[in-house]
Design an enzyme around this catalytic site. Structure first.
Site, PDB file in Angstrom:
ATOM      1  N   TYR A  80      44.619  37.336  45.560  1.00  0.00           N
ATOM      2  CA  TYR A  80      44.009  36.211  46.262  1.00  0.00           C
ATOM      3  C   TYR A  80      44.816  34.980  45.907  1.00  0.00           C
ATOM      4  O   TYR A  80      45.035  34.710  44.720  1.00  0.00           O
ATOM      5  CB  TYR A  80      42.555  35.985  45.817  1.00  0.00           C
ATOM      6  CG  TYR A  80      41.553  36.940  46.414  1.00  0.00           C
ATOM      7  CD1 TYR A  80      41.317  36.958  47.784  1.00  0.00           C
ATOM      8  CD2 TYR A  80      40.811  37.785  45.591  1.00  0.00           C
ATOM      9  CE1 TYR A  80      40.376  37.834  48.316  1.00  0.00           C
ATOM     10  CE2 TYR A  80      39.868  38.649  46.128  1.00  0.00           C
ATOM     11  CZ  TYR A  80      39.660  38.670  47.493  1.00  0.00           C
ATOM     12  OH  TYR A  80      38.738  39.523  48.021  1.00  0.00           O
ATOM     13  N   SER A  98      42.464  44.784  42.017  1.00  0.00           N
ATOM     14  CA  SER A  98      42.013  43.511  42.564  1.00  0.00           C
ATOM     15  C   SER A  98      42.365  42.350  41.646  1.00  0.00           C
ATOM     16  O   SER A  98      42.337  42.494  40.416  1.00  0.00           O
ATOM     17  CB  SER A  98      40.490  43.548  42.760  1.00  0.00           C
ATOM     18  OG  SER A  98      40.001  42.275  43.102  1.00  0.00           O
ATOM     19  N   THR A 147      45.498  39.372  50.231  1.00  0.00           N
ATOM     20  CA  THR A 147      44.299  39.421  51.069  1.00  0.00           C
ATOM     21  C   THR A 147      44.094  38.057  51.723  1.00  0.00           C
ATOM     22  O   THR A 147      44.047  37.035  51.044  1.00  0.00           O
ATOM     23  CB  THR A 147      43.064  39.791  50.233  1.00  0.00           C
ATOM     24  OG1 THR A 147      43.269  41.077  49.658  1.00  0.00           O
ATOM     25  CG2 THR A 147      41.819  39.820  51.100  1.00  0.00           C
ATOM     26  N   HIS A 151      37.234  44.002  55.791  1.00  0.00           N
ATOM     27  CA  HIS A 151      36.675  43.837  54.450  1.00  0.00           C
ATOM     28  C   HIS A 151      35.350  44.583  54.330  1.00  0.00           C
ATOM     29  O   HIS A 151      34.401  44.113  53.690  1.00  0.00           O
ATOM     30  CB  HIS A 151      36.491  42.343  54.148  1.00  0.00           C
ATOM     31  CG  HIS A 151      36.823  41.976  52.718  1.00  0.00           C
ATOM     32  ND1 HIS A 151      37.893  41.196  52.377  1.00  0.00           N
ATOM     33  CD2 HIS A 151      36.221  42.285  51.542  1.00  0.00           C
ATOM     34  CE1 HIS A 151      37.926  41.028  51.060  1.00  0.00           C
ATOM     35  NE2 HIS A 151      36.920  41.680  50.531  1.00  0.00           N
ATOM     36  N   LYS A 171      46.759  41.896  53.921  1.00  0.00           N
ATOM     37  CA  LYS A 171      45.506  42.613  54.211  1.00  0.00           C
ATOM     38  C   LYS A 171      44.499  41.689  54.895  1.00  0.00           C
ATOM     39  O   LYS A 171      44.255  40.567  54.425  1.00  0.00           O
ATOM     40  CB  LYS A 171      44.886  43.134  52.913  1.00  0.00           C
ATOM     41  CG  LYS A 171      43.508  43.785  53.079  1.00  0.00           C
ATOM     42  CD  LYS A 171      43.090  44.534  51.826  1.00  0.00           C
ATOM     43  CE  LYS A 171      41.719  45.163  51.954  1.00  0.00           C
ATOM     44  NZ  LYS A 171      40.626  44.227  51.764  1.00  0.00           N
TER      45      LYS A 171
END
Lengths: 386, 386, 386, 386
Positions: free
Chosen positions: A152, A119, A178, A268, A244
């Site tokens: 992100y 992440s 994402t 999510h 995503k």
């Protein structure tokens, strides 16, 4: 009674036979606020419940006496081989569950030959995670497992690009952008010592909206990524690019038109917008629209190897698991995550064996018996009196 | 409190009026581990629950004032007459429920004129069971009830053939090859004194997969039976051959093409793969595919005489009951099993009377009102915005 | 704590606003065994629950601002006017609920202008009930309410005919032949002092089958009524003849062909065969088949005035209520039954007013929004892999 | 423990994040009888539950990466701009929840720029409410929010007209004629000091039917408003006229033909006729019939911003909330109501952002995935045996 969570176990208890067993035990190993943050769905939890129920409504129709010699769960995806159609979904701040955080997770992934998606909000830097993968592979004498970086979009393109370049330099093999959580509510405070390690030099990037504050007309919306940002990102890197958070067929096609190499259907884990359907409910429509142009992945609700088989039979190339990796990490660290992955893979093998499918390509709709399901845009019919 | 289970009762309690009453009482008469082993479904128990729910969704539409004189539940099946469209399904290790095990069961079956299927994994040898049937028939002055032998393919064909020859020699009237459980997980340890009596000279034959161990790529898959083994078995014996564990229409046709004389739709009572539909949900499609070429039997979820009527109305020639025989056996031995069979038959008669069906051939779809149900391979529809 | 039930109340408690309130209170006023006998459904109670659930699935779509002056619930049925499309269903042995039994019930019916159907198994003779109706009508200065006699066919035709002649002589206005419960299980023992008063000279006529005894091949089936008995009965009397217990469209037509003047769709309140659908689920198909040749009545599950409206909108001419009359009778005798009938009628009026229906003829399918429901004979579809 | 309710809070507790949190807390702040009166649905509460369940069955399908700059919830409705597609529904007697009653509510509405509909049965006069709106707007420096007057037709047209003239004079901007509750049951007694302030000079106008009393044939029905009264009202005023309580497509067209400018689909929060579907279940059919001739509003069951989005996607122009305003009013007065409105608006914005809808006009059926739903007039199908 103290609020201090129990330390991780050093051996896997014999009563853990399914991912649900890890989930049941994990609460005792996490701070209460972190547990709530991990588990809760947004709103009334309708989507969270739907994610599981949608799988349970899909019946599995076996085939018997098939030749299963040489059966394998291997797949080819984005240019390399994966041991199973399964990856670890990006999960932020894993050190809230275990002191080693993402380092334990990547070692488990490497041991099992399962890909990991790191992440943007990891609590260990992406470089440290990549190094831990390499060290584990060397120690185990295996090839490094797939390692992807979840992105992100940052407020400025330079910040985003810096993350991309770091991921490329560290040997990450794909980028997963994402797009579903760029605007959401957040009420969780990180415990001391846990931070977004990749963003130490920057402000946190997920534009969290304080509870109960007007959104429209504020600068928050200006910062949210748009389709043109996807096209820009596509032009910046040669890494395979996954998007995503896609749920609608038209969005799927648009993402491909903007350069995505693969898509991840996801709500999510029910954390963004309550009322969203389970991704598995939209997968057939998206698969029909995409018509093989690109691989489809899926997360949200995968808890059994049978769920992997269901998703693949409906058109997915692979699935990702989110919360379960944290449950196992909290309970037993690296060993727990490795064991959880082993359970999923074994369950998938048993399912494939019962369905008479020696390869994942054999998983097809004729292995399913599904309940009648929703129709988009045709909610109600009305027959006036004749 | 001692863990020792209560001994079997010597008289049937007056409050036992349905098979569910035996189930409620049986736990007290069995060791806890054996009870769990008997009752549990695999996975999350979704299939176990579906097996019952599927029957409850099928409404029974009565017909009144019909001439019921001479009504009968008798059927012709595989060359002989059965008193009712009902048999005892193969259930392993019955001595875990009652010291007399399969010997009590076969006496009950003989007394009621109901066929019994003896498991490869019986805890009494197939020869002793056959002898007990003959002795009971002589004592009761009745004809021996049908006696079938259930076969798990053994690792070597010689071992399988030896079992077939023993069954033939002992007077078994049909072979039922189970094909759905050749690869599964197992975690139950037999109590002292209980063993697979038919296999004393061999290794246990069900290739149980230890929990949490990789399956694919191991020798286990090489040993699993294949279609060619069915054809081989067909050539070895003149006994009628049933194949148990068929769920899909294409498998049904394939089994007939390989020599099966009859098929048993079964999900093994929800013990093999969680997520499998109830067999009754697939019966109409299988019946349509088979189109009368061979009789279809069904187990998994039968708990009421009305369930037998439902299955027959949808195309089954007969049904089998598994767990209920063990419940009754644990509670009251031979008398319990005989009583449970009597309950089922009486309930079937009352159902047939209310449906206006003097023979089982009168049980047809026009006696049913069924809920809309799943469609294979058409899980979701999507209508894009016009 | 004594088992003696509380005596009936002498005034209606102010918290009783719906039939469910009577049901909740009634248990305290009845002997436990009688309460169980009254309330229980057969089998697992699936049909008992379905009877209520089927009504709750039928939505009521209002119409506003209609002219409701002169609105009325009156109907014409079998040659006379009824104050509402509602009658008391035949219920046996009412003295188990209240010492006055059927005498209290008929006084309540007369006071409310609602028809009553007297059971063959009434605990007061049919002549006494008819006399009580006349006395009540005289006392109240009203016309006697409709009075019907429910007939169970007796073992010999002479016995049946004797009952018919007695009903004719006592002024009963219609005969209702019950055909759905001629063969069933029974386990209830009447309390001392309660008997089938109409049958004092004869053996009880309902051919109850002892639990757990084989039925087929016994003389019981020879005694069960057949279509030819209906034709015979039709020829014996000029009274309007209803047949109760019809559920299937083909049976409905056959009953009309054998001389029935009206039909009562009923599953006997879920007391005969568990698994039967709610009559309301079959009403549209029966109404379509009958196509107006004869009025259709319906019982089983009516608990609200809205249920009456639903049944009429789907094709019923009137409904009957069974258990609720006993609940009210047990709680408060004649006053209770009258009050329960008033509640139903008032609820019906309020429903009709909200639906914009000044007459029952205005109740039509366009007032309903119904859930997708079962299809007879088409249980499952299967689409093989293309 | 005293029955006295807790006084309203002076600050909003931090754990209130959704309207359900106000509902949970409100009971403690209201007298028990008032709480019951507010919360209960009529009958068995089937409609009350359906109002929520209907929304939860409508899935929301997101769209990602859309340009949301300049996004707005503003709508144009009946000649003026509303800050959001949301108004306060008419709710009677608000002083049972808070001493300031409707005065607190109108101040909250003004502060949030959300329209309020004042009930004929308000516990403060309509003139006082209008004055409070003006004072609040002046104090806050904002434009006055929309203010509508809800009208129950009075027994005489002069009384109705007097209310209309008072509303016009006080600056109300629209009239909403409620047509669904003119005949209903009522059992609530107002607490001391709370009255229908607008009707001090008249008898209460809602023709409540005492429980358990015959309705048909009484003068109550003569007083109920009819279509001709709507036409008459239309002719009396130039204010925009909404008709509230429409559910059926044919009624919708008829209301427009009689001069309505807009319609409010409503089942009165499940308070009038149990068994009515949720308005959202009928909205698509009504929208199809009306075909854009007039705006459709909807209440009953709105508890989330996502519900607003669902209603708009199915054809509503705006929604109203009833009970939630009282919950918030009871808990924290004006601040509570304002906060509740803020929550709804923020949730709507977050929903629109996730659905990729910068304006409410973008909310369309392609954002929904809905469950198969009821069909009017086609309740059951029956396939006779071929």
């Amino acid at each position: 009674m103290s609020d201090a969570p129990a330390p991780p176990l050093t051996a896997i208890p014999p009563d853990i036979k399914a991912l649900a067993d890890y989930e049941r035990r994990a609460q005792a190993h996490m701070p209460p606020a972190a547990w709530t943050y991990l588990q809760e769905g947004t709103g009334d939890g309708v989507t969270l419940a739907a994610n599981r129920a949608a799988f349970d409504r899909i019946g599995l129709v076996p085939r018997v006496l098939r030749d299963l010699r040489g059966a394998t769960t291997h797949i080819e995806l984005l240019g390399r081989t994966h041991a199973a159609p399964l990856l670890l979904a990006p999960v932020a701040y894993q050190r809230i569950a275990h002191p080693e955080g993402e380092l334990a997770t990547v070692r488990a992934a490497t041991a099992m030959g399962i890909g990991m998606t790191v992440s943007t909000l990891a609590s260990v830097t992406l470089e440290e995670i990549a190094a831990a993968r390499q060290a584990a592979a060397t120690e185990l004498g295996t090839a490094p497992a797939p390692l992807w970086f979840q992105l992100y979009m940052q407020p400025g393109r330079e910040a985003s690009l810096a993350l991309v370049r770091r991921a490329e330099a560290a040997g990450y093999e794909a980028l997963m952008l994402t797009v579903d959580a760029s605007i959401k509510r957040s009420g969780f405070t990180l415990p001391p010592g846990v931070e977004a390690a990749n963003l130490r030099a920057a402000r946190p990037t997920q534009t969290a909206q304080p509870l109960g504050r007007i959104l429209f007309g504020t600068p928050l919306l200006d910062a949210a990524p748009r389709w043109e940002d996807l096209a820009w990102l596509r032009a910046q890197t040669r890494l395979p690019l996954l998007v995503k958070g896609i749920m609608a067929p038209d969005d799927a096609l648009r993402a491909l038109d903007h350069g995505a190499d693969a898509l991840v259907l996801s709500n999510h884990g029910g954390r963004v917008l309550d009322g969203m359907p389970a991704p598995i409910a939209l997968l057939p429509a998206v698969a029909q629209a995409v018509a093989g142009r690109a691989p489809l992945l899926l997360d949200s609700g995968i808890r059994r190897g049978a769920d992997i088989a269901r998703a693949l039979a409906l058109g997915a190339a692979a699935v990702l698991v989110g919360r379960p990796q944290v449950h196992a990490l909290a309970v037993a660290g690296m060993a727990g995550v490795a064991h959880a992955l082993l359970i999923l893979r074994t369950e998938l093998e048993l399912t494939m064996a019962q369905l008479g499918c020696p390869t994942v390509a054999d998983l097809a709709p004729d292995r399913l018996l599904t309940a009648p399901t929703p129709v988009e845009g045709e909610p109600f019919r009305h027959s006036p009196r004749a």
